[in-house]
Design an enzyme around this catalytic site. Structure first.
Site, short mmCIF file in Angstrom:
data_model
loop_
_atom_site.label_atom_id
_atom_site.label_comp_id
_atom_site.label_asym_id
_atom_site.label_seq_id
_atom_site.Cartn_x
_atom_site.Cartn_y
_atom_site.Cartn_z
N ASP A 248 52.13 64.63 113.83
CA ASP A 248 52.08 66.54 113.05
C ASP A 248 50.95 66.73 112.43
OD1 ASP A 248 53.18 68.75 112.08
OD2 ASP A 248 55.14 68.43 110.72
C1 NOJ Z 1 53.40 71.45 111.19
C2 NOJ Z 1 55.02 71.47 110.99
O1 NOJ Z 1 55.26 70.25 110.61
C3 NOJ Z 1 55.43 71.15 113.06
O2 NOJ Z 1 57.11 71.29 112.78
C4 NOJ Z 1 55.03 72.02 113.57
O3 NOJ Z 1 54.90 72.23 114.87
C5 NOJ Z 1 53.24 72.20 113.06
N1 NOJ Z 1 52.79 72.44 111.61
C6 NOJ Z 1 52.28 72.17 114.76
O4 NOJ Z 1 53.02 74.63 113.55
#
Ligand code: NOJ
Length: 714
Positions: A248
């Site tokens: 993430d």
């Molecule tokens: C953080 C989020 O937790 C995740 O779900 C998302 O896909 C990513 N950022 C990318 O934006």
């Protein structure tokens, strides 16, 4: 593919493991792409930029195209209901179609990878991200997630130019954040991890998902991004996954903040050895992997293996043959996309209450007072995670009613937005009610109140919405309340202050026309709650698939007001419940009314005793006993009566949404494989334990009016 990777030097291989976010400076991004150090980029959706980036990547030393990615969560331009609303449809075909449409629109701007579906089990409505998933149940989440994956990935034809790779996230346990506070630690023991939280992720692997995202949380002290057990032993070992895992956002670097890694080098080491292929934006891989190989801490072959995982997915997407955008630009907001979004919004609406058949609106209910902060909120009804959908395309309830032509509409907002604390608009709305036949209150929460990092400790309607509703009810006019929200709210008091209630979640671009069809009766509501609604925050977590405990409540326990003064220590009995809010939630999982009624009868089970490998045939008759056509969701629950570890009191094992004309009866049959009764048991293995089971075909998890049967596994 192997020979392409074999020709790449270490640096070029590392480049494939690095994901950048657009800095906003395209020339800078193009330089990185040309150097070969950009395996993927997120957040640039300008089609011209995408083509220029691809050209630069093809000119890089490795010549490998870039994977262009974006959070396309519930629609790209045409916005569908939030995933929690989509789950309420219990209609996997619609969910698949919605994802397919998202992919068609997104690929028009060059996007070939989305970070969706989110298949985190969420049993805590304080957690804002509950909006993005399919609710509390492992089975429902599994089938919805698999449907979304198939839609995005072209039903297995990933190299179709209109298909995009899906990403099963967040791996794993992120939804169990302590106290419903985003990013918080989780404490999920191994049995629960396998029996609840990993279930949808295994289904995703079976549906052919190409990527996984490691979650932000640490479970029992180990951040997922550095967790070898889940990333390697389970994902690649048990499930034979051969795509790639992305972190993430900065979750490799955040292992330092967690206190799990000393510095970026240590973080890169722990992530790559645990099983993480691609680093989203932390730069730990970019800056440290080469040093780790040079220091002899990791073998170069490990980088090659991770690089192959990424390049394999690029091959499957057909990026080597079609790196540039080849699809049509004029698909955004296509009429058939809007129609699908509307149908999904219609099926996602859950009828919570309908006293005196307030709905559908009577033929003489022409003068409607429209009020409430979400009645005309084109941005907010779209819900969370809308980067690309334009609010100019939203049709709000107010607009749809005005356009309909059958009604005389008076609009008095009462409150300007959901958190509005003012009271001066209430009197105006009440005054306007005098000249109306029915009041339509549309409230709930703004989109910013749910989604990532948007958690709440208080789940009542925000601002003075409940006061407005109470004042409207006192006018004596029939009140229809519509709630648009990203989560279950604690609406006990509000249910009392209306005659009918529809819970729409955030319904997306076409929420307005969907609602008008339900109000008018053109559409008969069929949505069912994908998550339990608590009476109060104090009950949370509350979900139907709980354990029995040794002292379950019966629901007849003494509540606070009935306790005599100076009651003795044991005089209330010793049962598992809350003295103030009792034992039961406000609304059970699977609940939802209809404008008609259904009767289930004639349960048959194809035997009394079954063994491994068998398929149990379960069937019943379902009659539409009312006077209008409608759809019901037949829910098949089981209970494993005795286990080597205690089993949930109920588990949803299958469901079927059936449309039945008024007065007609249909046969509904399920094929339940005995293997679906296996669970991860005491010996840390999946087992099918012999013993007795109960089975129900039900209209919701309360089992009222349900058909009940028994069988045995030998
Ligand atoms: C953080 C989020 O937790 C995740 O779900 C998302 O896909 C990513 N950022 C990318 O934006």
């Amino acid at each position: 593919m192997d020979s392409v990777v074999a020709r790449m030097d270490l640096k070029q291989q590392i480049g494939q493991l690095v994901q950048f976010t657009s800095s906003g400076n395209i020339d800078e991004m193009i330089d990185i792409a040309r150097s070969g150090m950009m395996g993927s980029i997120l957040n640039d959706v300008d089609p011209e930029h995408v083509n220029r980036l691809q050209k630069a990547a093809l000119e890089s030393p490795s010549g490998i195209p870039i994977l262009i990615s974006r959070d396309v969560i519930h629609g790209y331009k045409t916005i569908f209901p939030i995933p929690l609303g989509q789950a309420a449809t219990f209609d996997t075909a619609l969910v698949r179609q919605g994802s397919e449409i998202s992919a068609i629109e997104a690929t028009a701007d060059g996007i070939r990878w989305t970070f969706s579906p989110m298949i985190d089990i969420a049993r805590d409505p304080r957690w804002g991200r509950i909006a993005e998933g399919y609710g509390e149940d492992p089975y429902l989440t599994s089938v919805m997630g698999a449907a979304a994956i198939r839609g995005y990935q072209g039903d297995g034809n990933l190299n179709k130019p209109t298909a995009i790779a899906a990403c099963a996230k967040h791996f794993v346990g992120y939804g169990a954040a302590t106290s419903g506070r985003d990013y918080n630690s989780t404490y999920i023991p191994l049995n629960q991890l396998h029996n609840v939280y990993l279930v949808p992720f295994e289904a995703a692997a079976k549906a052919g998902v190409q990527t996984y995202m490691s979650s932000f949380n640490d479970n029992d002290g180990v951040p997922s991004t550095g967790n070898k057990y889940i990333l390697d032993d389970v994902l690649r070992g048990m499930w034979n996954f051969d795509g790639f895992v992305v972190s993430d956002w900065n979750s490799v670097g955040e292992m330092i903040t967690h206190g799990f890694c000393a510095d970026p080098k240590d973080a890169a080491y722990k992530a790559i050895t645990a099983g993480l292929d691609m680093d989203m934006v932390s730069n730990c891989y970019l800056n440290e992997l080469e040093n780790l190989v040079k220091d002899g801490k990791i073998p170069a072959s490990l980088i090659t293996e991770r690089c192959k995982n990424v390049v394999r997915v690029k091959y499957r997407l057909g990026l080597f043959d079609n790196p540039y955008i080849v699809t049509k630009q004029d698909v955004k907001y296509a009429p058939e996309h809007l129609a699908a979004a509307q149908k999904t919004a219609e099926e996602s609406a859950v009828l919570i209450k309908n006293a005196n058949n307030t709905l559908p609106l009577a033929a003489n209910a022409k003068r409607i007072l429209v009020t409430g902060p979400m009645a005309d909120a084109p941005h907010d009804q779209l819900g969370t995670w809308v980067f690309d959908g334009d609010k100019e395309h939203t049709i709000t309830p107010l607009k749809a009613l005005q356009d309909n032509g059958n009604y005389q509409i008076t609009y008095v907002p009462g409150l300007n937005y959901s958190r509005d604390n003012k009271t001066d608009g209430i009197a105006k709305a009440v005054a306007a009610a005098k000249n109306s036949d029915v009041i339509l209150f549309v409230g709930g929460e703004e989109s910013i109140l749910s989604g990532e990092a948007h958690c709440l400790a208080n789940l009542n309607l925000q601002g003075t919405q409940s006061q407005l509703l109470e004042a409207l009810k006192k006018t004596g006019k029939p009140v229809v309340a519509v709630i648009m929200a990203g989560r279950p709210l604690t609406i006990r008091r509000d249910i009392d202050n209306c005659d009918a209630m529809i819970y729409m979640f955030h319904p997306g671009t076409m929420g307005g026309p969907a609602l008008v069809n339900i109000l008018s009766g053109k559409v008969n509501p069929s949505g069912k709650l994908p998550v339990t609604f608590p009476v109060s925050v104090g009950q949370v977590p509350v979900y139907y698939g709980k354990s029995m405990t040794g002292r379950p409540a019966s629901g007849t326990e003494i509540l606070l007001d009935a306790i005599p003064a100076e009651a003795g220590q044991t005089s209330l009995g010793c049962r598992s419940y809350h003295l103030d809010d009792g034992f039961y939630p406000l609304l059970p999982f699977g609940y939802g009314l209809s404008y008609t009624t259904f009767k289930y009868s004639d349960l048959t089970i194809s035997g009394t005793s079954f063994s491994k490998g068998d398929v149990i045939k379960v069937s019943c008759k379902v009659a539409n006993t009312g006077s209008v056509d409608g759809a019901t969701v037949v829910q098949l629950y089981v209970r494993d009566l005795v286990g080597s570890i205690v089993r949930p009191v109920l588990e949803l094992k299958d469901f079927r949404r059936v449309e039945i004309p008024a007065g007609k009866t249909v046969d509904v049959t399920f094929d339940l494989p005995v293997s679906r009764l296996e669970f991860f048991g005491l010996d840390n293995k999946f087992v099918l334990e012999p013993g007795k089971f109960k089975l129900w075909l039900a209209q919701d998890s309360n089992l009222k009016g349900a058909l009940e049967g028994d069988f045995e596994v030998k």
